[in-house]
Design an enzyme around this catalytic site. Structure first.
Site, short mmCIF file in Angstrom:
data_model
loop_
_atom_site.label_atom_id
_atom_site.label_comp_id
_atom_site.label_asym_id
_atom_site.label_seq_id
_atom_site.Cartn_x
_atom_site.Cartn_y
_atom_site.Cartn_z
N HIS A 368 0.80 -1.23 0.00
CA HIS A 368 0.00 0.00 0.00
C HIS A 368 0.82 1.27 0.00
CE1 HIS A 368 -4.17 -1.41 0.63
NE2 HIS A 368 -3.59 -2.47 1.19
N LYS A 559 -9.93 13.51 3.71
CA LYS A 559 -8.99 12.38 3.77
C LYS A 559 -8.05 12.63 4.94
CE LYS A 559 -7.79 13.49 -0.52
NZ LYS A 559 -7.75 12.20 -1.22
N ARG A 560 -7.23 11.62 5.28
CA ARG A 560 -6.22 11.87 6.31
C ARG A 560 -5.41 13.12 5.98
NH1 ARG A 560 -5.26 8.03 10.41
NH2 ARG A 560 -3.79 9.64 10.96
N LYS A 565 -0.56 14.51 0.67
CA LYS A 565 -1.91 14.71 0.11
C LYS A 565 -2.16 16.20 -0.20
CE LYS A 565 -4.02 10.64 2.39
NZ LYS A 565 -4.80 9.90 1.37
N THR A 667 -9.23 6.02 -2.56
CA THR A 667 -10.58 5.49 -2.80
C THR A 667 -11.61 6.59 -2.58
OG1 THR A 667 -10.56 4.66 -0.53
CG2 THR A 667 -10.14 3.06 -2.29
N LYS A 671 -15.29 7.44 -4.54
CA LYS A 671 -16.59 7.70 -3.91
C LYS A 671 -17.17 9.02 -4.42
CE LYS A 671 -14.62 5.71 0.27
NZ LYS A 671 -13.91 6.09 1.51
C1 LIG Z 1 -12.64 6.45 1.76
C2 LIG Z 1 -12.18 6.89 3.06
C3 LIG Z 1 -10.83 7.22 3.25
C4 LIG Z 1 -9.81 7.18 2.14
O1 LIG Z 1 -9.76 8.45 1.51
P1 LIG Z 1 -8.59 8.84 0.49
O2 LIG Z 1 -9.09 10.12 -0.10
O3 LIG Z 1 -8.53 7.75 -0.52
O4 LIG Z 1 -7.36 9.00 1.26
C5 LIG Z 1 -10.43 7.65 4.49
N1 LIG Z 1 -11.29 7.75 5.52
C6 LIG Z 1 -12.60 7.47 5.37
C7 LIG Z 1 -13.50 7.61 6.53
C8 LIG Z 1 -13.09 7.02 4.15
O5 LIG Z 1 -14.38 6.71 4.02
#
Ligand SMILES: *Cc1c(COP(=O)(O)O)cnc(C)c1O
Length: 819
Positions: A368, A559-560, A565, A667, A671
């Site tokens: 990852h 996101k984190r 990022k 991911t 979404k």
């Molecule tokens: C999908 C998801 C992530 C991943 O987000 P990225 O933008 O791909 O880093 C992190 N936290 C939550 C709660 C998510 O649903």
């Protein structure tokens, strides 16, 4: 039955929704309330209703669960085991009733009882046993495995306090323990009979027969806690098995009676500590002994369980790989390779070579990250002290591996030392990624670019030695949670337009393409987005008191929080935009809401400072009448799955702006696009494949490519020159570094900004001009509503491929050989 008949049969599940009797269901819920919770209907609190609803649906789930398990046993089918230190599950009630096709029935039954389903759903705790993408992937995979009717178990740890709860105090992140188990957990079943002893420390001695015996000096019991995972249409229910810890001898009575009450319970406390919290993933290095103990604890319990199940059904241990496929989600469970070797050699008497052959055929490993600081390695002395027998096994594997490498053509000393399981540079450390690679028949990356980079960087030499091992499996998301459940309005509209086929096969979303230019369809599509934005605004008003205008463009980065990022790039561009609006109030600005959310690892100083900066910038901009109605900024606290489910359907613009080459897949990007947001992003991770599927004209790509980033770093990149050449960038950075947004503490961001001017490892400055240009391109598109709507509809139509059903189908076929 033919395939069509089976499908028609399962389809009728959905139809049953309207034919089932809500009154009968209401009676069952009352029965649960009275007999299993012990509450009178009049005295029931919302939590009691939640528990009663969960127990009622759970009863139906259990029937299917047992049927699924029996069917797998009877067929002797190969099982998939997904080992992950993280499962970011979220809430389960909606997931269960929706997948069973019973959402409307539950809604109606609860109404008869005067209870609002949406209200009790909202108080279900969010099971946050993960940090971010990696843990959420594991949860999506579990759902898809069940939906594809594949027999599978997830294995992890049942953390008492999972991911911390984030509060924002005066703009700063504050971490609080998440007490998700405070009201008990009606979804889980503790299996006291499924318990294993996990040893630590002690010594290893050879016996007279030549065998080896490990006598640990500490033993802890791992006890299984099972949660059912309901697949789409409820055909299969799989098991998520999380381990909890119990002391082998919970109380030392002699000590207790002698008055040492705390000391008498020390073993129990030590055991419970093991499953107390989830370590923040990116607080590198995680050099905590406790973390290694957690990894071994859950790996050993899981491998013992898998081997026990195999042997118990009368199988020969030599056929393990024919009945079990074990997938390692990142390197956290990599010690499982040594653990399986130990069981095969020490307990089942296999020879080393034979055991190694079986082990490699059984394991697959998913990588990852390529970030060197995130690649797990353990100091050799620590590993040896905690796991002396595994240390010997690692040495033995390494000897074999290096012998093979030396025989291969073109392997020089540098290549050999890169392949070695032991890093000899400085303090000797065990490289968990190399162990996972060596012990698996398949090593996969999570997006096409990431897999290519794996071959060129971290695993370049291992890849030369085993050129067939690395393969790509681009991540996916479950469309049940991330479209149907979180966006019922859009789901209904799509059903009306193209029928129900996409519910079972997300690639059918492509059937939406003829509707992209249809004015009536566009209107309804836009109205749903507007309603979702209004709902999110309402929610954020309640939780944080902000007012966001649902008619503005909702620009989200959720996101984190991590420097790669590049939330900071977004914030600096926001400051530059703020400046421009103030300087040119006469221009036709597109009203924007900048929404941020995400947690920072508690030890990650810069990430926490970026949260504070976002809030400082928000405070000033939101209070400035000069930009009122044109620009506002909000940081939504405690980003988790439930909050994500509210944000994804309400977003217009998806920020996926990592430094190219650093985001393995992402991911969140999937979404958002699936819910009709346009993406502004770099050619990184799965963004590249999103562009390929939605079409290059319906995504805004900017910035350096991964190759260009690497070349620029090698060339000696001088960010100060770039910054000085771009006055708007320079001004934004200057404003931040001189305290315009932190007048009470003008130096607060001086070091952060100095880092940009001096080295700018993440290349914000290099990408700023094309990012800002991309944002103005977004503005232009927004001012053409029909064009914007068509583009977002084409995004939805193109995103079917990113269903985790597609991803799991590929794992099943290419890696696990299950059907
Ligand atoms: C999908 C998801 C992530 C991943 O987000 P990225 O933008 O791909 O880093 C992190 N936290 C939550 C709660 C998510 O649903």
């Amino acid at each position: 039955m033919t395939a069509e008949a089976i499908l028609a049969n399962t389809r009728s599940l959905d139809a049953a929704d309207t034919t089932r009797d809500p009154q009968a269901l209401a009676d069952r819920i009352i029965d649960c309330l009275v007999h299993r919770i012990g509450k009178d209907q009049r005295a029931a609190k919302p939590h009691d209703w939640l528990t009663a609803a969960v127990l009622t649906v759970r009863d139906d789930v259990i029937e299917r669960w047992m049927t699924s398990t029996r069917a797998t046993q009877a067929s002797g089918a190969k099982r998939v085991y997904y080992l992950s230190l993280e499962f970011l599950i979220g809430r389960l009630l909606r997931d269960a009733i929706a997948n069973l096709g019973r959402a409307e029935e539950f809604d109606a039954a609860l109404k008869l009882l005067g209870v609002d389903l949406a209200m009790i759903e909202e108080i279900e705790p969010d099971a946050a046993l993960g940090n971010g993408g990696l843990g959420r992937l594991a949860a999506c995979f579990m759902e898809s495995l069940a939906s594809l009717n594949l027999p599978a178990y997830g294995y992890g740890i049942r953390y008492v306090n999972g991911m911390f709860r984030q509060r924002i105090d005066d703009g700063w992140q504050v971490e609080l323990p998440e007490t998700w188990l405070a009201h008990g957990n009606p979804w889980e079943f503790e299996r006291r009979e499924s318990a294993y002893i996990i040893g630590f420390g002690g010594e290893v001695v050879g016996t007279e027969t030549g065998a080896v015996e490990w006598t640990p000096d500490e033993k802890i019991e791992a006890v299984a806690v099972d949660t059912p995972v309901v697949g789409w249409r409820g055909e299969r229910v799989n098991t998520l098995r999380l381990w909890t810890a119990r002391a082998f001898d919970p109380i030392r009575l002699d000590a207790f009676n002698a008055g040492d009450h705390a000391g008498a319970l020390a073993n129990q406390v030590r055991a419970e500590t093991l499953v107390r919290v989830l370590y923040p993933a990116d607080s590198s290095p995680a050099g905590h002994e406790l973390r290694l103990r957690q990894e071994y604890f859950f790996s050993s319990a899981s491998i013992q369980d898998i081997v026990r199940r195999h042997v118990q059904y009368g199988n020969d241990i030599r056929t393990l790989h024919e009945k079990a496929a074990i997938q390692l989600n990142d390197t956290h469970p990599a010690v499982s390779v040594a653990e399986l070797m130990r069981l095969l050699v020490d307990h089942h008497g296999l020879g080393f070579d034979e055991a190694w052959d079986i082990t490699r055929k059984t394991f697959g490993y998913t990588n990852h990250t390529l970030l060197p600081e995130a690649l797990e390695s353990w100091p050799l002395p620590l590993f040896e002290r905690l796991l002396p027998r595994h240390m010997q096994i690692v040495y033995a594997i390494n000897a074999r591996l290096l012998k093979e490498a030396r025989r291969a053509p073109g392997m020089d000393d540098r290549a050999i030392s890169a392949i070695s399981l032991i890093d000899e540079g400085g303090e000797r450390r065990i490289r968990m990624a190399n162990l996972a690679f060596a012990g698996s028949h398949s090593v996969n990356g999570v997006a096409a670019l990431h897999t290519e980079l794996m071959k060129q960087t971290v695993f370049a030499d291992l890849h030369r030695l085993y050129p067939d091992r690395i393969n790509n499996k681009t991540n996916g998301i479950t469309p049940r949670r991330w479209l149907q459940q979180c966006n019922p309005g859009l789901t209904d509209l799509i059903r009306e337009a193209i029928g129900d086929g996409f519910l079972d096969d997300a690639s059918r979303l492509a059937d939406l393409r003829p509707f992209t230019e249809d004015a009536a369809f566009q209107e309804r599509f836009a109205a749903i987005k507007r309603a979702n934005k209004a709902a999110l605004s309402q929610h954020l008003r309640e939780v944080m008191g902000v007012r966001l205008d649902p008619d503005a463009l909702f620009d989200v980065q959720v996101k984190r929080i991590h420097e790669y990022k590049r939330q900071l790039l977004n914030i600096i561009e926001t400051v530059a935009l703020y400046d421009q609006i103030r300087n040119h109030p006469e221009r036709d600005w597109v009203p924007r809401v900048k929404l941020f959310a995400g947690k920072a690892a508690s030890s990650y100083h810069n990430a926490k400072l970026i949260i504070k900066l976002t809030n400082d910038v928000a405070r000033k901009i939101n209070a400035d009448p000069a930009v009122h109605g044109l620009l506002s900024v909000a940081f939504a606290p405690n980003y988790n799955v439930s909050l994500a489910e509210k944000i994804m359907p309400a977003a217009d613009l998806s920020e996926q702006i990592s430094t190219a080459g650093m985001e393995a897949s992402g991911t969140g990007n999937m979404k958002l696009a699936l819910n009709g947001a346009l993406t502004i992003g770099t050619l990184d991770g799965a963004n590249i494949e999103i562009r390929d599927h939605v079409g290059a004209k319906d995504i805004v790509i900017f910035g350096l490519t991964a190759d260009e980033v690497a070349a620029k770093r090698a060339d000696g990149y001088r960010p100060s020159e770039v910054i000085e050449a771009h006055p708007d960038l320079n001004q934004a950075i200057s404003a931040i570094e001189t305290g315009v947004f932190s007048p009470g503490e003008p130096d607060r961001y001086r070091d952060l900004m100095a880092g940009l001017r001096e080295h700018d490892w993440f290349m914000l400055a290099a990408d700023f001009p094309s990012y800002a240009e991309g944002q103005r391109e977004i503005d232009r598109r927004w001012t053409d509503p029909a064009g914007w709507r068509a583009a977002t509809i084409r995004n939805v139509a193109g995103m079917g491929w990113f269903s985790s059903d597609r991803t799991i189908g590929e794992y099943a076929h290419d890696i696990w050989s299950v059907r």
